[in-house]
Design a protein around this motif. Structure first.
Motif, PDB file in Angstrom:
ATOM      1  N   SER A 126       0.811  -1.221   0.000  1.00  0.00           N
ATOM      2  CA  SER A 126       0.000   0.000   0.000  1.00  0.00           C
ATOM      3  C   SER A 126       0.843   1.270   0.000  1.00  0.00           C
ATOM      4  CB  SER A 126      -0.917   0.014   1.230  1.00  0.00           C
ATOM      5  OG  SER A 126      -0.152   0.160   2.416  1.00  0.00           O
ATOM      6  N   LEU A 127       2.154   1.144   0.145  1.00  0.00           N
ATOM      7  CA  LEU A 127       3.011   2.323   0.283  1.00  0.00           C
ATOM      8  C   LEU A 127       2.845   3.332  -0.849  1.00  0.00           C
ATOM      9  CD1 LEU A 127       5.137   3.728   1.994  1.00  0.00           C
ATOM     10  CD2 LEU A 127       6.897   2.372   0.831  1.00  0.00           C
ATOM     11  N   PRO A 128       2.755   2.913  -2.129  1.00  0.00           N
ATOM     12  CA  PRO A 128       2.618   3.913  -3.198  1.00  0.00           C
ATOM     13  C   PRO A 128       1.396   4.817  -3.069  1.00  0.00           C
ATOM     14  CG  PRO A 128       3.252   1.790  -4.113  1.00  0.00           C
ATOM     15  CD  PRO A 128       2.925   1.552  -2.672  1.00  0.00           C
ATOM     16  N   ARG A 186       6.177   0.574   8.383  1.00  0.00           N
ATOM     17  CA  ARG A 186       6.610  -0.699   8.953  1.00  0.00           C
ATOM     18  C   ARG A 186       5.956  -1.856   8.195  1.00  0.00           C
ATOM     19  NH1 ARG A 186       5.838  -1.490  15.207  1.00  0.00           N
ATOM     20  NH2 ARG A 186       3.634  -1.754  14.658  1.00  0.00           N
ATOM     21  N   SER A 187       6.789  -2.856   7.876  1.00  0.00           N
ATOM     22  CA  SER A 187       6.282  -4.033   7.182  1.00  0.00           C
ATOM     23  C   SER A 187       7.201  -5.211   7.467  1.00  0.00           C
ATOM     24  CB  SER A 187       6.179  -3.787   5.671  1.00  0.00           C
ATOM     25  OG  SER A 187       7.441  -3.458   5.125  1.00  0.00           O
ATOM     26  N   GLU A 203       8.764  -2.517  -2.766  1.00  0.00           N
ATOM     27  CA  GLU A 203       9.453  -2.440  -4.049  1.00  0.00           C
ATOM     28  C   GLU A 203      10.169  -1.096  -4.181  1.00  0.00           C
ATOM     29  OE1 GLU A 203       9.736  -4.758  -6.374  1.00  0.00           O
ATOM     30  OE2 GLU A 203       8.581  -6.186  -5.175  1.00  0.00           O
ATOM     31  N   PRO A 204      11.434  -1.094  -4.628  1.00  0.00           N
ATOM     32  CA  PRO A 204      12.134   0.169  -4.839  1.00  0.00           C
ATOM     33  C   PRO A 204      11.589   0.876  -6.074  1.00  0.00           C
ATOM     34  CG  PRO A 204      13.493  -1.688  -5.552  1.00  0.00           C
ATOM     35  CD  PRO A 204      12.258  -2.267  -4.926  1.00  0.00           C
ATOM     36  N   PRO A 205      11.867   2.181  -6.198  1.00  0.00           N
ATOM     37  CA  PRO A 205      12.612   3.014  -5.254  1.00  0.00           C
ATOM     38  C   PRO A 205      11.735   3.498  -4.100  1.00  0.00           C
ATOM     39  CG  PRO A 205      11.960   4.311  -7.153  1.00  0.00           C
ATOM     40  CD  PRO A 205      11.483   2.909  -7.433  1.00  0.00           C
ATOM     41  N   ARG A 234      10.826   6.348   5.608  1.00  0.00           N
ATOM     42  CA  ARG A 234      11.796   5.464   6.255  1.00  0.00           C
ATOM     43  C   ARG A 234      11.108   4.122   6.459  1.00  0.00           C
ATOM     44  NH1 ARG A 234      15.445   6.085  11.778  1.00  0.00           N
ATOM     45  NH2 ARG A 234      16.183   3.923  11.780  1.00  0.00           N
ATOM     46  N   VAL A 235      11.733   3.056   5.981  1.00  0.00           N
ATOM     47  CA  VAL A 235      11.167   1.720   6.076  1.00  0.00           C
ATOM     48  C   VAL A 235      11.712   1.029   7.324  1.00  0.00           C
ATOM     49  CG1 VAL A 235      11.006  -0.558   4.991  1.00  0.00           C
ATOM     50  CG2 VAL A 235      10.849   1.527   3.590  1.00  0.00           C
ATOM     51  N   LEU A 236      10.800   0.456   8.094  1.00  0.00           N
ATOM     52  CA  LEU A 236      11.164  -0.308   9.278  1.00  0.00           C
ATOM     53  C   LEU A 236      10.673  -1.742   9.079  1.00  0.00           C
ATOM     54  CD1 LEU A 236      12.183  -0.553  12.199  1.00  0.00           C
ATOM     55  CD2 LEU A 236       9.905   0.196  12.960  1.00  0.00           C
TER      56      LEU A 236
END
Length: 241
Positions: A134-136, A149-150, A155-157, A163-165
């Motif tokens: 769901s980040l995008p 957090r996941s 998926e990059p970029p 900030r990914v945790l």
């Protein structure tokens, strides 16, 4: 059984203990998943038609959907496959969370609605726990910083404002409180997944006065048989099997 949840693992163990042959299907979206007791199948079926063919080919007596409450596509496929094959279907869903005294929840119908609400909070520092896929939906909101957090990396970029945790529950209230303070977070965005493994973030948000944007669960297909405990699901499956 369509699994991947703690309830699915508990149900598999219960049914195996009753002498039933249980096949648990995992979608394969999480690396190093916690495996249930019994036979395990990983990967998709190819939609409802593929699931129907598998049910028929394996001569399955009963189908339990114990997937995540937000796995709407899988639940819809299960309902259609059940209707096509006549294999009885049960949906096991843990109860959702309920707002209590001191909570500041804002319920929204979708991830997009949650992002829209965040867009009205310029400068917000967000604790995002809606999953890596769901980040995008949230990364393009101007002026917002995200602690996402996941279990597995997105998926990059990954944009500079994220900030990914990487972490996996269960979590503690003390740990969630410290995380919120360390990153100066001022709003929590989460899905109404229910269960006890991740409730600590809600308690910490309440104690620290953070508002919570809570994404409601998608509706279930009409006519499905729904239970909310492993015990009820086990009794149904034992009778059908």
């Amino acid at each position: 059984m369509l699994g991947g949840t703690a309830e699915a693992r508990a149900l598999a163990a219960d049914l195996a203990g009753r002498g039933l042959h249980v096949v648990s299907s995992l979608a394969g979206r999480v690396s190093n998943p916690r495996l249930p007791v019994g036979e395990v199948r990983e990967g998709g079926f190819g939609g409802p038609d593929g699931l129907a063919r598998w049910l028929t080919g394996e001569r399955v007596d009963a189908l339990v959907d114990a997937t995540h409450p937000f796995a709407a596509r899988m639940t819809a496929s299960a309902a259609r496959a059940s209707e096509a094959t006549g294999v009885p279907l049960l949906v096991l869903r843990r109860p959702g969370w309920e707002e209590g005294p001191g909570d500041r929840w804002h319920r929204v119908p979708s991830l997009e609605a949650a992002a829209d609400r965040l867009s009205r909070r310029p400068g917000a520092r967000v604790f995002l726990t809606t999953g890596r896929r769901s980040l995008p939906v949230f990364t393009s909101i101007p002026g917002v910083w995200l602690l996402a957090r996941s279990v597995d990396p997105p998926e990059p970029p990954v944009p500079d404002n994220v900030r990914v945790l990487l972490d996996r529950g269960p979590y503690t209230v003390e740990g969630e409180r410290a995380l919120i303070r360390e990153h100066r977070l001022d709003v929590l965005v989460t899905k109404d997944s229910g269960g006890r493994m991740t409730t600590a973030k809600l308690v910490a948000a309440r104690e620290l006065g953070l508002p919570v944007i809570m994404v409601n669960r998608p509706p279930l297909p009409q006519g499905v048989h729904l239970v909310d405990t492993v015990e009820a699901a086990a009794a149904w499956a034992a009778q059908e099997g």
